[in-house]
Design a protein around this motif. Structure first.
Motif, PDB file in Angstrom:
ATOM      1  N   ASN A  53       0.822  -1.330  -0.034  1.00 61.10           N
ATOM      2  CA  ASN A  53       0.028   0.112  -0.107  1.00 61.10           C
ATOM      3  C   ASN A  53       0.942   1.303   0.094  1.00 61.10           C
ATOM      4  OD1 ASN A  53      -2.181   1.786   0.439  1.00 61.10           O
ATOM      5  ND2 ASN A  53      -3.092   0.740   1.919  1.00 61.10           N
ATOM      6  N   ASN A  54       1.126   1.766  -1.110  1.00 61.50           N
ATOM      7  CA  ASN A  54       2.094   2.870  -1.172  1.00 61.50           C
ATOM      8  C   ASN A  54       1.381   4.130  -0.662  1.00 61.50           C
ATOM      9  OD1 ASN A  54       0.215   2.578  -3.719  1.00 61.50           O
ATOM     10  ND2 ASN A  54       0.983   4.787  -4.038  1.00 61.50           N
ATOM     11  N   CYS A  55       0.005   4.280  -0.670  1.00 63.76           N
ATOM     12  CA  CYS A  55      -0.530   5.473  -0.191  1.00 63.76           C
ATOM     13  C   CYS A  55      -0.176   5.590   1.416  1.00 63.76           C
ATOM     14  CB  CYS A  55      -2.017   5.546  -0.344  1.00 63.76           C
ATOM     15  SG  CYS A  55      -2.678   5.378  -1.981  1.00 63.76           S
ATOM     16  N   HIS A  56       0.069   4.460   2.214  1.00 65.28           N
ATOM     17  CA  HIS A  56       0.299   4.581   3.677  1.00 65.28           C
ATOM     18  C   HIS A  56       1.764   4.339   3.968  1.00 65.28           C
ATOM     19  CE1 HIS A  56      -4.387   2.954   4.255  1.00 65.28           C
ATOM     20  NE2 HIS A  56      -4.105   3.826   3.339  1.00 65.28           N
ATOM     21  N   ARG A  57       2.672   4.762   3.193  1.00 62.82           N
ATOM     22  CA  ARG A  57       4.045   4.663   3.385  1.00 62.82           C
ATOM     23  C   ARG A  57       4.388   5.359   4.941  1.00 62.82           C
ATOM     24  NH1 ARG A  57       8.797   7.100   1.072  1.00 62.82           N
ATOM     25  NH2 ARG A  57       7.423   8.005  -0.603  1.00 62.82           N
ATOM     26  N   SER A  84      -5.411  -3.945   5.201  1.00 65.41           N
ATOM     27  CA  SER A  84      -4.959  -2.618   4.537  1.00 65.41           C
ATOM     28  C   SER A  84      -5.225  -2.928   2.937  1.00 65.41           C
ATOM     29  CB  SER A  84      -3.437  -2.568   4.494  1.00 65.41           C
ATOM     30  OG  SER A  84      -2.829  -1.323   3.922  1.00 65.41           O
ATOM     31  N   GLY A  86      -4.382  -1.636  -0.572  1.00 65.31           N
ATOM     32  CA  GLY A  86      -3.452  -1.091  -1.667  1.00 65.31           C
ATOM     33  C   GLY A  86      -4.238  -1.043  -2.979  1.00 65.31           C
ATOM     34  N   GLU A  87      -4.933   0.116  -3.448  1.00 70.06           N
ATOM     35  CA  GLU A  87      -5.720  -0.086  -4.644  1.00 70.06           C
ATOM     36  C   GLU A  87      -5.436  -0.860  -5.829  1.00 70.06           C
ATOM     37  OE1 GLU A  87      -9.061   0.879  -6.979  1.00 70.06           O
ATOM     38  OE2 GLU A  87      -8.812   1.143  -4.876  1.00 70.06           O
ATOM     39  N   SER A  94      -9.782  -3.894  -5.222  1.00 68.23           N
ATOM     40  CA  SER A  94      -9.900  -3.883  -4.044  1.00 68.23           C
ATOM     41  C   SER A  94     -11.417  -3.578  -3.248  1.00 68.23           C
ATOM     42  CB  SER A  94      -9.390  -2.409  -3.339  1.00 68.23           C
ATOM     43  OG  SER A  94      -9.927  -1.207  -4.463  1.00 68.23           O
ATOM     44  N   CYS A 123      -5.930   5.239   1.244  1.00 68.41           N
ATOM     45  CA  CYS A 123      -6.231   4.803  -0.068  1.00 68.41           C
ATOM     46  C   CYS A 123      -7.732   4.533  -0.309  1.00 68.41           C
ATOM     47  CB  CYS A 123      -5.240   3.413  -0.421  1.00 68.41           C
ATOM     48  SG  CYS A 123      -5.030   2.887  -1.975  1.00 68.41           S
ATOM     49  N   THR A 126      -9.930   2.464   1.908  1.00 62.24           N
ATOM     50  CA  THR A 126      -9.644   2.445   3.294  1.00 62.24           C
ATOM     51  C   THR A 126     -10.395   3.278   4.139  1.00 62.24           C
ATOM     52  OG1 THR A 126      -7.489   1.747   2.619  1.00 62.24           O
ATOM     53  CG2 THR A 126      -7.659   2.460   4.892  1.00 62.24           C
ATOM     54  N   THR A 195      -1.779   9.856  -1.163  1.00 65.30           N
ATOM     55  CA  THR A 195      -2.778   9.362  -1.958  1.00 65.30           C
ATOM     56  C   THR A 195      -2.777  10.189  -3.377  1.00 65.30           C
ATOM     57  OG1 THR A 195      -4.688  10.950  -1.022  1.00 65.30           O
ATOM     58  CG2 THR A 195      -4.509   8.623  -0.184  1.00 65.30           C
TER      59      THR A 195
END
Length: 564
Positions: A53-57, A84, A86-87, A94, A123, A126, A195
């Motif tokens: 999940n790149n949005c939640h790095r 979690s 990740g789109e 998702s 994301c 989420t 995001t």
């Protein structure tokens, strides 16, 4: 008001409450926490980090900042993980797992000892999942979003995922740029944590969470990499402790009036079509239903005020700098329900009575000089969609608003992938592309509604054409696209009866979508349809057996509340 229960919330039942309390505290001591801290209100922190999940790095930093705020306000922070989403890293989509995540959030908030909970997400699916879970659990809760990415650069222009990724991919498909350039662009579209940088689904839902009153005022649009995002996290932790002492429940915040406000904001933002499904699902957990007719009334009354991609030109970092949600809410004040309550204990009226800040009118227009006089989204009805469909007029081509054309039909996602670029495909720019079997039952409702322009038309310069499906599309997408056709093809909706060469009529002015085929012909075709293959085992079987259609938010039937 009763004092917070802290660790005594929901004691495990051994038939001896004192023993249960003694055992729980002894185990808590094993985590190296002092007796003083163990006596404080407990604030859960529902965190959803993942290497998928790149949005939640930056989630660990947000958890740390929330914890600081909780401790500073006299609480005990306790982080716990949830699903979690990740789109772009989930198959089949998702959307299938949004409801699973909502169940995870709901059950963990209920089952674990906490006086209030901070929900951290960003994301696309989420934030809706967390709000759905919070609504069902109905314990004091506050939303904190991860924030949008900052833009990248390419040949002197700013780039932001994922509107620009679609634009460049369209150029690549049309032969306007080569393989080398598209590979370079690939590395410049998403260059920071956070995001998508435009008013896609994630940012739309962040703005909706703030409008509903579930997150602190002014926090929806702060960029992920801005230091103020961490300050917002700290303040959210403090606010959660206040909620522990003076509880305000999600059911007191998310009311029919605040949901209407959220739909109105959605229209003014020119926001994501997905937000209609998500907001419907969140509201449905509390027995609230906004009809398609009311949705259209709200849209026709509400101008588009925000000039951001994919509808306009700017990015989320511009929106934040221009005045953010506070500026939009003030412009819409005469149309809003002002007595709605927020997690900070104030009403929307009290918030908007505060002095206004500076507003950049290039990004956030005044009510009298809008981007568009009417809202960005409408509901369609007609013989092709008896239960409705959704159309994003703010992102469509006005010349195609009143269109009758010949259907070019794709039976499913594989058929689309295999044939859309075939040189033998019988298609012209005046035709209407139709995709079946991409709804919640058949395929989990992926973001496949943004059908690609057939390659031979793209290379001839065609930029847009009418496209129809029972799928969704990304909030970052654009075009003359009819989505969420309901009932979906796999549920026996008229979409299943469409054949190549049938005539279809779209009328935005009439808010209608019609299949120009005799009803008896449609009935005969539907009688010939094959049953949907059944999933076997695990969550996907549960999902297929219980998922609702798009007008009910694609929730699971046993999770949605009936209107009382």
């Amino acid at each position: 008001m009763a004092e917070p229960l802290g660790l005594d919330n929901g004691l495990t039942n051994y038939g001896d409450r004192d023993f249960a309390r003694y055992l729980r505290r002894s185990m808590a001591h094993s985590m190296g926490i002092s007796s003083e801290l163990l006596s404080r209100p407990v604030i859960g922190i529902a965190a959803s980090p993942s290497d998928f999940n790149n949005c939640h790095r930056y989630m660990p930093q947000l958890v740390e900042a929330v914890s600081r705020g909780v401790l500073a306000a006299g609480g005990l922070p306790r982080m716990f993980p949830t699903v979690s989403l990740g789109e772009v890293f989930l198959n089949p989509t998702s959307m299938v797992y949004r409801n699973l995540m909502s169940m995870d959030v709901e059950e963990m908030v209920r089952a674990q000892p906490m006086d209030a909970v901070v929900l951290i997400g960003g994301c696309d699916k989420t934030v809706p999942a967390q709000l759905m879970g919070a609504a069902s659990a109905n314990r004091p809760a506050i939303q904190l979003v991860t924030g949008p990415m900052s833009t990248g650069r390419h040949k002197g222009e700013r780039l932001g995922a994922c509107t620009d990724c679609r634009r460049f991919w369209g150029k690549f498909r049309a032969g306007e740029i080569d393989q080398c350039e598209i590979q370079t662009v690939e590395t410049r579209l998403a260059t920071t944590a956070g995001t998508c940088a435009v008013m896609g689904t994630a940012s739309t839902m962040a703005c909706i969470a703030e409008t509903l009153g579930m997150s602190l005022p002014g926090t929806a649009a702060i960029p992920a990499v801005d230091s103020q995002r961490l300050v917002a996290a700290e303040e959210t932790g403090k606010a959660a402790v206040r909620l522990a002492h003076s509880p305000i429940l999600p059911s007191q915040i998310m009311t029919e009036q605040s949901v209407e406000n959220a739909f109105r904001i959605l229209m003014a933002l020119g926001g994501s079509t997905n937000a209609i499904i998500h907001l419907t699902a969140v509201a449905g957990r509390l027995g609230i239903r906004i009809s398609p007719e009311r949705l259209n009334e709200i849209s026709d009354e509400t101008p588009v005020l925000v000039d951001l991609k994919p509808v306009g030109e700017g990015y989320m970092e511009d929106f934040h700098a221009a005045g953010g949600m506070g500026a939009v809410l003030r412009e819409l004040r005469p149309l809003l329900n002002l007595d709605c309550l927020s997690v900070d204990g104030r009403t929307l009226r009290e918030r908007l009575d505060e002095p206004a800040g500076w507003v950049d009118r290039k990004v956030i227009r005044s009510f009298d000089e809008p981007v568009s006089n009417v809202g960005g989204l409408i509901a369609l009805h007609g013989s092709l969609a008896p239960d409705g469909a959704i159309f994003k007029r703010a992102a469509a081509t006005p010349a195609l608003f009143e269109k009758e054309g010949r259907a070019v039909v794709f039976e499913g996602l594989e058929d689309l992938a295999n044939r859309v670029d075939s040189p033998d495909l019988d298609v012209t720019a005046d035709d209407i592309l139709v995709l079946k079997n991409a709804g919640p039952l058949a395929a989990g409702m992926p973001e496949a509604g943004y059908l690609p322009i057939p390659s031979k038309l793209a290379k001839a310069g065609v930029k847009d054409m009418v496209r129809i499906s029972d799928a969704r599309m990304s909030g970052t997408a654009y075009g003359t696209i009819v989505l969420h056709v309901s009932p979906e093809a796999a549920a026996g909706g008229p979409l299943e009866a469409v054949r190549n060469g049938d005539r279809i009529r779209l009328s935005v002015s009439q808010k209608s979508i019609e299949l120009l085929v005799e009803p008896e012909v449609i009935a005969r075709r539907l009688a010939e349809r094959k049953p949907l293959p059944q999933k076997r085992g695990g969550y996907q079987e549960l999902y297929q057996r219980t998922v609702l259609q798009a007008p009910e938010g694609c929730d699971l039937d046993f999770l949605a509340q009936s209107r009382s």
